[in-house]
Design an enzyme around this catalytic site. Structure first.
Site, PDB file in Angstrom:
ATOM      1  N   LYS A   1     -10.895  21.766  20.771  1.00  0.00           N
ATOM      2  CA  LYS A   1     -11.906  22.717  21.249  1.00  0.00           C
ATOM      3  C   LYS A   1     -12.933  23.002  20.163  1.00  0.00           C
ATOM      4  O   LYS A   1     -14.141  22.946  20.395  1.00  0.00           O
ATOM      5  CB  LYS A   1     -11.216  24.025  21.662  1.00  0.00           C
ATOM      6  CG  LYS A   1     -12.160  25.189  21.848  1.00  0.00           C
ATOM      7  CD  LYS A   1     -11.438  26.465  22.196  1.00  0.00           C
ATOM      8  CE  LYS A   1     -10.951  27.292  21.039  1.00  0.00           C
ATOM      9  NZ  LYS A   1     -11.978  28.087  20.331  1.00  0.00           N
TER      10      LYS A   1
ATOM     11  N   CYS B   1     -15.732  40.679  17.075  1.00  0.00           N
ATOM     12  CA  CYS B   1     -14.872  40.370  18.213  1.00  0.00           C
ATOM     13  C   CYS B   1     -13.495  40.955  17.957  1.00  0.00           C
ATOM     14  O   CYS B   1     -13.275  41.620  16.945  1.00  0.00           O
ATOM     15  CB  CYS B   1     -14.835  38.871  18.483  1.00  0.00           C
ATOM     16  SG  CYS B   1     -13.768  37.968  17.394  1.00  0.00           S
TER      17      CYS B   1
ATOM     18  N   ARG C   1      -9.063  29.710  27.366  1.00  0.00           N
ATOM     19  CA  ARG C   1     -10.185  29.254  26.536  1.00  0.00           C
ATOM     20  C   ARG C   1      -9.794  28.058  25.674  1.00  0.00           C
ATOM     21  O   ARG C   1     -10.654  27.248  25.321  1.00  0.00           O
ATOM     22  CB  ARG C   1     -10.646  30.386  25.608  1.00  0.00           C
ATOM     23  CG  ARG C   1     -11.216  31.555  26.344  1.00  0.00           C
ATOM     24  CD  ARG C   1     -11.686  32.590  25.391  1.00  0.00           C
ATOM     25  NE  ARG C   1     -12.763  32.068  24.564  1.00  0.00           N
ATOM     26  CZ  ARG C   1     -13.459  32.771  23.696  1.00  0.00           C
ATOM     27  NH1 ARG C   1     -13.203  34.043  23.544  1.00  0.00           N
ATOM     28  NH2 ARG C   1     -14.418  32.223  22.986  1.00  0.00           N
TER      29      ARG C   1
END
Ligand code: EPZ
Length: 444
Positions: free
Chosen positions: A23, A119, A402
């Protein structure tokens, strides 16, 4: 709709699992394709929600894409860039989209990219990105929550990063590819995903050397020197490390295929210290075996080649059931212990002191309802549930989706008792998706 994963723990994982494309590499390759006034094709592209978000980001810039889930290939046509903006809606969904800044600036000499903000796991500053781009000659302003960068031309420069930031190294590499003259990034990040980005860029005609070391040299080339490519993404070392952790936590015996074992050296050596056996059986496969209860070990997260922060949480789940006291120090992020509270709910004995976690191994964890607070915290809960007594229900799956492709399918193939349940919020139509791919296929 809300979704939960239900795991009945206690089964030893056995068999084989194959790892997908990384990813954290592929998202950057997609940004790099913006430099190219031509078509490129990327293979080994995992079907993840983050990849889908990045497709939306580059589509928004006018780029055409075609993703073929069955082939795991992505064709990107960036002949026409019609917009220089990555909006807040998309950047806030996935902060990795901030990486288009360097590529847009390099290609179009103009970019407007929403500030990603902090975040769940930390402050996640971008000062090094901005300082580096300014050193290359860009004028950068923060305006209304956006980074607005412009340059009449970019000129190669020597840039020293105060810390080896992965994102800053990547943004600067992207901006420097089409700059005039040579750039040097000192104290660069050395992660395999940086090497993958450099390899991709060289495959389209860039001139980059030193990726994978702390000094990267980028000799600027002209737009006309860049050309089409077909490129295969590097395997996901973090996905691999998560499955390895799951096999060890369940005292299983399985083979992890399609990995580059040398990308996991620090991880494998930690497992040896803890009493598990890992054997590189061919250049792309690792056999993992854990017969006895693992031993406690201390661990400090560090930039590559140190122990990866992205595997800190799944490894803490192993430590939670290891014999003795382990101390984990998180040195990359300020707030990456949000799995601790959930592991405690499962019976773990963990005390947090600042960026240290002191884990007194217990004999077993117990299944309960838990919530993933971020991607890797979710991975920790999956590993913990697999080795727990009883049934665990994990919520907030959008975090896990994700970064882990067809997770339930892969774990089921290893013998786990795992099910995804989709609840209609009205409560009328709850149904079970067992052993099915987690991502819906999408067309672009
Ligand atoms: C990448 O994030 C990964 N994300 C992260 O993966 C990974 O945890 C991280 O590298 C470290 O390995 C992607 O590749 C998409 P950094 P990045 O810039 O690039 C500070 C996952 O779970 N910093 O190396 O954002 C920053 O605040 C994730 O897949 C500055 O101070 O990482 C952070 O504490 C999450 N100033 C630390 O450095 C800057 O200008 C590491 O950040 C930049 C960073």
């Amino acid at each position: 709709m809300s979704e939960r994963i239900i795991i009945k723990g206690g089964r030893q994982l056995k068999g084989e699992v194959s790892i997908g494309g990384a990813k954290n590499a592929v998202l950057k390759l997609m940004a790099a394709a913006l430099l190219l006034d031509d078509i490129c094709e990327i293979h080994n592209v995992p079907e993840l929600s983050d990849v889908q978000t990045m497709i939306e980001v580059i589509n928004h810039l006018g780029v055409k894409t075609e993703y073929k889930p069955s082939e795991k290939s992505l064709i990107i046509n960036a002949k026409h860039i019609t917009n220089y903006e990555a909006c807040y809606e998309l950047v806030s969904k996935m902060r990795a989209s901030f990486i288009v800044l360097g590529a847009l600036l390099g290609r179009c000499k103009e970019a407007r990219v929403a500030l990603p903000g902090g975040c769940a796991i930390g402050e996640r500053r971008i000062d090094l990105h901005i300082k580096g781009l300014e050193a290359l000659g860009a004028q950068v302003k923060i305006e209304g929550g956006y980074v607005v960068a412009k340059a009449t031309k970019l000129v190669g420069a020597e840039i020293h990063l105060d810390r080896p930031s992965v994102g800053a190294t990547e943004n600067l590499m992207l901006a420097a590819v089409l700059a005039e003259g040579s750039s040097i990034i000192n104290n660069a990040a050395q992660e395999p995903e940086i090497v993958d980005l450099a390899n991709f860029l060289n495959s389209i005609g860039a001139d980059i050397s030193g990726a994978g070391t702390s000094e990267i040299v980028i000799n600027g080339v002209k737009q006309k020197d860049l050309h089409s490519t077909v490129y295969t993404t590097v395997p996901d070392r973090i996905e691999a490390g998560t499955y390895i952790a799951a096999i060890v936590a369940t005292r299983g015996h399985a083979i992890v295929r399609n990995v580059f074992p040398n990308h996991l050296s620090s991880v494998l050596s930690k497992l040896t210290e803890m009493g598990a056996t890992t054997t590189i059986i061919d250049p792309f496969s690792i056999e993992v075996n854990c017969v006895n209860r693992t031993r406690a070990a201390d661990m400090v997260t560090q930039p590559y080649p140190g122990f990866p922060t992205d595997l800190q949480s799944p490894f803490m789940s192993i430590m939670a059931v290891s014999k003795g006291i382990s101390i984990v120090t998180e040195s990359i992020y300020e707030n990456r212990f949000r799995h601790v509270g959930e592991l405690r709910r499962m019976g773990a004995d963990i005390q947090q002191e600042g960026n240290h976690a002191i884990i007194k191994g217990v004999k077993f964890l117990t299944g309960t309802q838990v919530k993933a607070s971020d991607l890797r915290a979710g991975a920790a809960l999956i590993v913990a549930s697999l080795c727990a007594n009883g049934t665990c229900e994990i919520e907030n799956l959008h975090h896990i989706d994700r970064g882990y492709e067809i997770l339930e399918h892969k774990l089921s193939m290893l013998g786990a008792n795992i099910t995804r349940v989709v609840d209609d919020v009205s409560g009328v139509d709850a149904h079970i998706q067992s052993n099915s791919p987690i991502s819906q296929s999408y067309e672009v």
